[in-house]
Design an enzyme around this catalytic site. Structure first.
Site, short mmCIF file in Angstrom:
data_model
loop_
_atom_site.label_atom_id
_atom_site.label_comp_id
_atom_site.label_asym_id
_atom_site.label_seq_id
_atom_site.Cartn_x
_atom_site.Cartn_y
_atom_site.Cartn_z
CE LYS A 154 -4.33 -1.87 1.56
NZ LYS A 154 -5.33 -1.85 2.71
NE ARG A 182 -7.05 -8.93 1.19
CZ ARG A 182 -6.49 -7.91 0.12
NH1 ARG A 182 -5.70 -7.03 0.28
NH2 ARG A 182 -7.20 -8.02 -0.86
N1 HH2 Z 1 -7.48 -3.86 1.18
C1 HH2 Z 1 -7.87 -3.94 -0.10
C2 HH2 Z 1 -8.68 -5.03 -0.49
N2 HH2 Z 1 -9.02 -5.84 0.35
N3 HH2 Z 1 -9.72 -6.29 2.62
C3 HH2 Z 1 -9.17 -6.20 4.00
N4 HH2 Z 1 -10.14 -6.76 4.74
N5 HH2 Z 1 -8.46 -5.16 4.32
C4 HH2 Z 1 -7.88 -4.28 3.26
O1 HH2 Z 1 -6.97 -3.59 4.00
C5 HH2 Z 1 -8.19 -4.66 2.05
C6 HH2 Z 1 -8.87 -5.59 1.73
C7 HH2 Z 1 -7.10 -3.32 -1.37
O2 HH2 Z 1 -7.51 -3.22 -2.26
P1 HH2 Z 1 -7.42 -3.95 -3.78
O3 HH2 Z 1 -7.64 -2.90 -4.88
O4 HH2 Z 1 -8.10 -5.22 -3.84
O5 HH2 Z 1 -5.82 -4.05 -3.86
P2 HH2 Z 1 -5.04 -5.48 -3.57
O6 HH2 Z 1 -6.12 -6.87 -3.32
O7 HH2 Z 1 -4.25 -5.88 -4.41
O8 HH2 Z 1 -4.45 -5.48 -2.14
#
Ligand code: HH2
Length: 299
Positions: free
Chosen positions: A241, A276
């Site tokens: 991030k 994650r």
């Molecule tokens: N951040 C993303 C997606 N899903 N779920 C939870 N529980 N917490 C988070 O901080 C979180 C999440 C980030 O966004 P995305 O666009 O999906 O990017 P990536 O999945 O590649 O990290």
């Protein structure tokens, strides 16, 4: 007891890999911090003309993660990055269902990363076990879907919505507000029948760097209360991030794994139950080494 011995538990209304039957359903127990691997079923992986190649590649990644000791795979068909444009439910389902169907029965926990109740419902029918909803199950139908299926849920805190959340996030006391929201939401959704929840402070979701740092320093507080006997497990998700760029000057997201490892190791030592990451197998290795070095600091 040190962080690597700390017990965590999620319950489900149906059998899931690794869980045992109890009076209240199926209980999944683990000690220390485990890894949730990110499996994005977005257009990059399922581009036109390369659909099957995309699916095969995603499945190969999933199996590699599982074999490396990754605890759960988080499958998402809609980006929630700042500024991301929404997609409709049919498109999202088209992206995630083939992966979920292919991975069911492969002895790995499956999470569906979605904000849409209709996507969650179909994903659970197809074999997903947990619903990861970045809106904190804001839509009452999402609570009904999870409760009806007996699925555990991840409740995340977000100020605003993905398209605009980074415009001007403001808080009085960010830690008190985010933790207060998560605890209240957890009580509400469990009262509505969702068997168990993970709590996630939502790093980068409507937060400045200072807000994110305050929340990261306070993971221990979230992980230990308010019920010290059986606190809801905490999920931390800050892989690649922007926060890491702002701290360490790494403009390219794909180059941010070292910062991601440092940040999630910190969360693990503070008592996070799940982290994650994109580089999920590598994080399993880092956590195993860190766990071997853990010493008893608390009673
Ligand atoms: N951040 C993303 C997606 N899903 N779920 C939870 N529980 N917490 C988070 O901080 C979180 C999440 C980030 O966004 P995305 O666009 O999906 O990017 P990536 O999945 O590649 O990290």
């Amino acid at each position: 007891m040190n962080w690597a011995q700390r017990p965590h538990r999620l319950t489900f209304g149906f059998p899931v890999p690794g869980a045992e039957k109890t009076g209240e359903g199926w209980a999944l127990r683990w000690a220390g911090c485990r890894v949730m691997g990110i499996l994005n079923a977005t257009p990059d992986s399922f581009s036109d003309g390369g659909r099957h190649l995309g699916l095969d590649a995603a499945l190969a990644t999933a199996r590699r993660m599982r074999d490396a000791g990754v605890f759960m795979l988080d499958i998402g068909g809609e980006s929630t990055r700042p500024g991301a444009e929404p997609v409709d439910a049919a498109t999202e389902l088209d992206r995630v269902l083939p992966l979920i169907r292919a991975l069911t029965g492969e002895n790995v926990l499956l999470s569906i990363d979605t904000m849409k109740p209709e996507v969650a419902a179909e994903a659970l029918k197809a074999g997903a076990h947990l619903v990861n909803d970045v809106t904190g199950l804001r839509d009452p139908d999402m609570v009904r879907v999870c409760a009806g299926a007996g699925a555990a849920a991840c409740i995340m805190h977000m100020q605003g919505e993905p398209r605009t959340m980074q415009h001007q996030p403001t808080y009085g006391d960010v830690v008190a507000e985010v933790h207060g929201y998560l605890r209240q939401r957890a009580a509400e959704v469990k009262a509505a029948g969702v068997p168990s929840v993970l709590l996630d402070p939502g790093i980068g979701f409507g937060k400045t760097l200072e807000h994110n740092l305050s929340l990261l320093r306070a993971v221990g507080d979230l992980a230990s209360g308010p019920d010290p006997v059986l606190p809801d497990p905490v999920l931390l998700a800050a892989s690649r991030k922007k926060t890491i760029d702002l701290i360490a000057g790494v403009p390219n997201a794909a180059d941010r794994d070292p910062g991601s490892f440092a940040l999630h190791l910190h969360a693990a030592r503070q008592g996070a139950a799940l982290v994650r990451l994109h580089a999920a197998g590598e994080m399993v290795q880092a956590l195993r080494v860190e766990a071997a070095l853990a010493v008893d600091v608390e009673s």
